[in-house]
Design a protein around this motif. Structure first.
Motif, PDB file in Angstrom:
ATOM      1  N   UNK A 340      60.759  27.840  40.662  1.00 29.96           N
ATOM      2  CA  UNK A 340      60.785  29.167  40.040  1.00 29.96           C
ATOM      3  C   UNK A 340      59.551  29.347  39.159  1.00 29.96           C
ATOM      4  N   UNK A 341      59.213  28.305  38.405  1.00 26.12           N
ATOM      5  CA  UNK A 341      58.090  28.400  37.451  1.00 26.12           C
ATOM      6  C   UNK A 341      56.795  28.763  38.181  1.00 26.12           C
ATOM      7  N   UNK A 342      56.679  28.266  39.397  1.00 23.20           N
ATOM      8  CA  UNK A 342      55.435  28.554  40.109  1.00 23.20           C
ATOM      9  C   UNK A 342      55.372  30.032  40.543  1.00 23.20           C
ATOM     10  N   UNK A 343      56.570  30.664  40.583  1.00 24.92           N
ATOM     11  CA  UNK A 343      56.587  32.055  41.051  1.00 24.92           C
ATOM     12  C   UNK A 343      56.531  33.060  39.903  1.00 24.92           C
ATOM     13  N   UNK A 344      57.114  32.728  38.730  1.00 24.42           N
ATOM     14  CA  UNK A 344      57.153  33.716  37.633  1.00 24.42           C
ATOM     15  C   UNK A 344      55.857  33.688  36.840  1.00 24.42           C
ATOM     16  N   UNK A 345      55.495  34.876  36.352  1.00 26.26           N
ATOM     17  CA  UNK A 345      54.267  34.933  35.553  1.00 26.26           C
ATOM     18  C   UNK A 345      54.571  35.292  34.108  1.00 26.26           C
ATOM     19  N   UNK A 346      55.846  35.748  33.868  1.00 23.86           N
ATOM     20  CA  UNK A 346      56.239  36.129  32.500  1.00 23.86           C
ATOM     21  C   UNK A 346      56.261  34.880  31.608  1.00 23.86           C
ATOM     22  N   UNK A 348      57.460  34.343  28.706  1.00 22.02           N
ATOM     23  CA  UNK A 348      58.750  34.063  28.062  1.00 22.02           C
ATOM     24  C   UNK A 348      59.661  33.282  29.024  1.00 22.02           C
ATOM     25  N   UNK A 349      59.687  33.755  30.281  1.00 23.49           N
ATOM     26  CA  UNK A 349      60.507  33.087  31.302  1.00 23.49           C
ATOM     27  C   UNK A 349      59.975  31.682  31.589  1.00 23.49           C
ATOM     28  N   UNK A 350      58.652  31.594  31.592  1.00 21.02           N
ATOM     29  CA  UNK A 350      58.039  30.274  31.831  1.00 21.02           C
ATOM     30  C   UNK A 350      58.430  29.292  30.728  1.00 21.02           C
ATOM     31  N   UNK A 351      58.479  29.793  29.490  1.00 18.76           N
ATOM     32  CA  UNK A 351      58.831  28.934  28.361  1.00 18.76           C
ATOM     33  C   UNK A 351      60.270  28.396  28.527  1.00 18.76           C
ATOM     34  N   UNK A 352      61.164  29.324  28.943  1.00 19.28           N
ATOM     35  CA  UNK A 352      62.570  28.925  29.151  1.00 19.28           C
ATOM     36  C   UNK A 352      62.664  27.843  30.248  1.00 19.28           C
ATOM     37  N   UNK A 353      61.904  28.126  31.327  1.00 23.80           N
ATOM     38  CA  UNK A 353      61.933  27.159  32.436  1.00 23.80           C
ATOM     39  C   UNK A 353      61.389  25.798  31.999  1.00 23.80           C
ATOM     40  N   UNK A 354      60.330  25.855  31.186  1.00 23.07           N
ATOM     41  CA  UNK A 354      59.767  24.588  30.679  1.00 23.07           C
ATOM     42  C   UNK A 354      60.816  23.813  29.883  1.00 23.07           C
ATOM     43  N   UNK A 355      61.607  24.576  29.087  1.00 23.00           N
ATOM     44  CA  UNK A 355      62.646  23.920  28.260  1.00 23.00           C
ATOM     45  C   UNK A 355      63.668  23.235  29.179  1.00 23.00           C
ATOM     46  N   UNK A 356      64.013  23.949  30.269  1.00 23.56           N
ATOM     47  CA  UNK A 356      64.984  23.351  31.217  1.00 23.56           C
ATOM     48  C   UNK A 356      64.390  22.084  31.838  1.00 23.56           C
ATOM     49  N   UNK A 357      63.120  22.190  32.221  1.00 26.98           N
ATOM     50  CA  UNK A 357      62.466  21.023  32.834  1.00 26.98           C
ATOM     51  C   UNK A 357      62.478  19.847  31.860  1.00 26.98           C
ATOM     52  N   UNK A 358      62.194  20.134  30.619  1.00 22.44           N
ATOM     53  CA  UNK A 358      62.179  19.060  29.615  1.00 22.44           C
ATOM     54  C   UNK A 358      63.555  18.406  29.464  1.00 22.44           C
TER      55      UNK A 358
END
Ligand code: ADP
Length: 550
Positions: A340-346, A348-358
Motif C-alpha cells: 500500500x505504501x508504494x501506492x499512496x502519496x498522501x 499522512x497515510x504514509x506515516x500511518x503505514x510506517x507506524x504499522x510497519x514498525x
C-alpha cells in the motif's frame, strides 16, 4: 568396516535372521550341559564303589584260599617225621585242579623254595591231556552305552597313566615273585592287585599251606576283575541312562528358558528396527507388560521411550507449525502495508503505514527472540549446573526492581514473605528470575490503576509456594490451563500491539517443571477489599533435587 558395509549394516540393522540358534540359546545350553557333564563324569568315576567290591572279593578269595590250603595241608603231605614233611606234588595238583575247576579262580602252588609246583591253568585233565584254561577276555560292554563307557575307561586309564603292562600270572612262575607269596611262605596272609597283560585287573591272594604250624608252601589264588568290572559297568550304564534322560530334560528346559529370553528380545529388536525405518506410527513395540521380569521391564521401558520420543517429535513439529503460523500474521500485515505504501502519496497515510510497519517489525523481532529463547530452553535446562537459589531473596529483589514501574502506574506492589526465612531450592537462578519477571510483568500489565499486586511466599512441607495476585480482570473463565499453551494471548486492546508473544507462560511452565515444581493459575477474591483478580501459584521443592548430573 568400509563405508559401504557400514551403510548397509546401518540400513539393515542388527536384527538376527530367524531360524538360526541364537547365541543366548547356545550359551545357556552350553552352561547347563557342561554342568551336567561334570556331574556325570564325577559319578562315572565310582572309585569307592569299586574299591569296596575289590575288598569283598579279596575277603572271599582269602577264605577260599584258606580252605584249599587247609585241604592241602591235610591231604597232600608226605607222612614222614615232622622234620622232613613235604608236599606230595601229584596229590597237591589234583586237589588244586578239582577245587579250582569249580570256580573261575586260578590257583598256583609254590613250594618253600619258590618253585611253582602246580598251576590250575596247566593241569593234566582227565585222559592225560594238558588243559589250558584261558581266562575269558574282559567284556567290552553292550551297545552305545558300552561304546561310551569303553571310551571313558580308556580315557580315564590314560589319564591315570595306568595303561602299562603289569606283571600278570599269565607268565608261569610270576606268582613266586609276588610279595604276597613271600608273606605266605612266612606264614602270613597276603593280597594284591595286578594289572594284567590286557590292562585288566587281577586280584591275587596268598595263604600259607601248613601242617602243624610248619609252612610247606604257599597257595596263590588269582581272579580277574571281570565280575567287579561288570558290576561297575552296570552302575555306570545306569548312570549313563539317567544322564541321557537328564540331558534330554536339560536341553529341553534350556531351549525353553533361552526361548523365553531370546524370542521376546528378538521381537523387540525387530520392532525397534521397524520403528526406526518406518516414519509412520503404525509400528508399535510388542507389549511385554504381562511378563513380571526384567524383559517385561525392558519392553515397558522401550515402549515408554518410543512414546516419549513420538511426543517429543510431535512437540517439535507442533512448535514449528505454531512458529510459522505466528510469524505469518505480522508478515502478511507487513507485506500489505509495504504494498500500500508504494501506492499512496498522501504523507499522512504514509506515516500511518510506517507506524504499522514498525509495529510488525517489532512484533516479529519479539517473536523471534522469544522463540529462540524457548527453543534453547530445553537444551539449557538439561545441561546447566544447578545451584542453590534463595527464592525468598530472589522475589524480594524483584519486588524492589519493579517498585518504580509499579509506582509510575499507581499500582501497589506488596511483599508478604511469611516467616521471612530463606527458602533454598536447587535450580538455575536466571531462569527462575525469568519466571517471576514474567508473572509480575503480566500482573502489572493487567492491573488497573490504583490496584494492588501481592507477592506471597509460603513454606509447606518440603515445598516453597510463591503466589502472585493482582486486581486485574482475572483469567478468562475456563482458560486456566490454556493460558500456559504456546502463543495463547488474550490481551486488553489498549495494550501496545507486538509487545507480547504469548510464549511467556509456556516458557515459565517449562522452567518450573524442569525444577521439579508446578505452576497453575486461578482467580481469587480479596475479601478485605472485595477486589477480584488473577492468582498464579508456583510451587518448587525445597533442597537439592535430582538432576541428571548431580
Ligand atoms: P503474553 O504475556 O505474551 O501474552 P503469556 O504466556 O505470559 O503471554 O500469557 C498468556 C495469556 O495469559 C495472556 O495473553 C493473558 O490472556 C493471560 N494472562 C497472563 N497473566 C494474566 C493475568 N495476570 N491476568 C489475566 N490474564 C493473564
Amino acid at each position: 568396516m568400509d563405508r559401504g558395509a557400514h551403510q548397509n549394516n546401518h540400513r539393515r540393522g542388527r536384527a538376527r535372521p530367524r531360524g538360526r540358534i541364537s547365541p543366548i540359546t547356545r550359551r545357556i545350553l552350553a552352561v547347563n550341559v557342561f554342568a551336567l557333564a561334570v556331574l556325570v563324569s564325577g559319578l562315572l568315576y565310582v572309585g569307592q564303589y569299586r574299591e569296596g567290591l575289590i575288598r569283598t572279593e579279596i575277603a572271599a578269595l582269602t577264605t577260599q584260599a584258606d580252605l584249599i590250603a587247609a585241604a592241602l595241608g591235610e591231604a597232600a603231605v608226605s607222612d614222614e617225621d615232622s622234620e622232613n614233611q613235604a608236599l606230595v606234588e601229584d596229590v597237591a595238583r589234583q586237589i588244586i585242579r578239582r577245587l579250582a575247576a569249580t570256580s573261575r579262580t586260578r590257583a598256583q602252588l609254590i613250594d618253600t623254595r619258590g618253585r611253582v609246583i602246580g598251576d590250575s591253568r596247566f593241569l593234566v585233565g582227565p585222559g592225560g591231556t594238558v588243559r589250558i584254561d584261558e581266562l575269558p577276555p574282559p567284556s567290552d560292554g553292550e551297545g552305545l552305552g558300552g561304546l561310551v563307557l569303553g571310551a571313558y575307561e580308556r580315557a580315564s586309564r590314560w589319564f591315570r597313566g595306568a595303561s602299562g603292562r603289569g606283571p600278570g600270572p599269565g607268565d608261569a612262575g610270576t606268582g613266586s615273585r609276588l610279595p604276597e607269596t613271600r608273606l605266605a611262605l612266612a606264614g602270613e596272609h597276603g593280597s594284591g592287585v595286578q594289572i594284567g597283560p590286557d590292562g585288566e585287573m587281577i586280584i591275587s591272594v596268598a595263604a600259607p599251606v601248613q601242617r602243624y604250624k610248619r609252612v610247606l608252601g604257599a597257595l596263590l589264588l588269582f581272579r580277574d576283575s571281570r565280575e567287579i568290572d561288570e558290576a561297575v559297568f552296570q552302575v555306570r550304564l545306569d548312570i549313563l541312562k539317567v544322564f541321557g534322560v537328564a540331558l534330554l530334560i536339560t536341553v529341553l528346559l534350556s531351549v525353553y528358558l533361552a526361548g523365553t529370553i531370546a524370542r521376546p528380545l528378538r521381537r523387540l529388536s525387530l520392532a525397534a528396527d521397524r520403528v526406526r525405518h518406518g516414519l509412520s506410527r503404525q509400528y508399535r513395540l510388542p507389549d511385554l507388560s504381562g511378563r513380571d521380569d526384567e524383559i517385561g521391564d525392558l519392553g515397558w521401558a522401550l515402549r515408554e521411550m518410543t512414546e516419549a520420543l513420538w511426543k517429543r517429535m510431535d512437540a517439535i513439529e507442533g512448535f514449528a507449525a505454531d512458529v510459522a503460523h505466528e510469524i505469518k500474521n505480522p508478515l502478511t500485515s507487513l507485506r500489505s502495508a509495504v504494498e500500500t505504501a508504494s501506492r499512496v502519496s498522501d504523507p499522512e497515510q504514509q506515516r500511518k503505514l510506517m507506524a504499522i510497519i514498525q509495529d510488525d517489525v517489532s512484533r516479529l523481532d519479539r517473536l523471534i527472540t522469544d522463540i529462540s529463547d524457548a527453543s534453547r530452553l530445553d537444551a539449557e535446562l538439561s545441561r546447566a549446573e544447578m545451584a542453590t537459589v534463595d527464592i525468598a531473596g530472589l522475589v524480594a529483589t524483584l519486588k524492589d526492581a519493579y517498585d518504580a514501574t509499579a509506582a509510575e502506574r499507581k499500582i501497589g506492589l506488596v511483599l508478604d514473605a511469611g516467616d521471612g526465612l530463606p527458602c533454598l531450592v536447587s535450580g538455575l537462578e536466571d531462569r527462575l528470575v525469568q519466571v517471576f519477571r514474567n508473572l509480575i510483568g503480566n500482573a502489572l500489565s493487567f492491573s488497573p490503576e490504583g490496584g494492588r499486586i501481592t507477592l506471597r511466599i509460603r513454606r509447606r512441607d518440603g515445598d516453597v509456594r510463591v503466589l502472585v495476585e493482582d486486581h486485574g480482570p482475572g483469567i478468562p473463565e475456563g482458560a486456566e490451563e490454556q493460558i500456559f499453551e504456546r502463543f495463547y494471548q488474550e490481551r486488553p486492546v489498549t495494550e501496545k500491539f507486538g509487545t507480547h508473544s504469548g510464549l511467556g507462560l509456556s516458557i515459565s511452565k517449562q522452567i518450573v517443571e524442569a525444577h521439579g515444581g508446578s505452576i497453575r493459575a486461578e482467580n481469587h477474591e480479596d475479601f478485605s477489599t472485595g477486589c477480584t483478580g488473577a492468582r498464579f501459584v508456583v510451587e518448587l521443592p525445597l533442597g537439592p533435587i535430582d538432576t541428571p548430573n548431580p
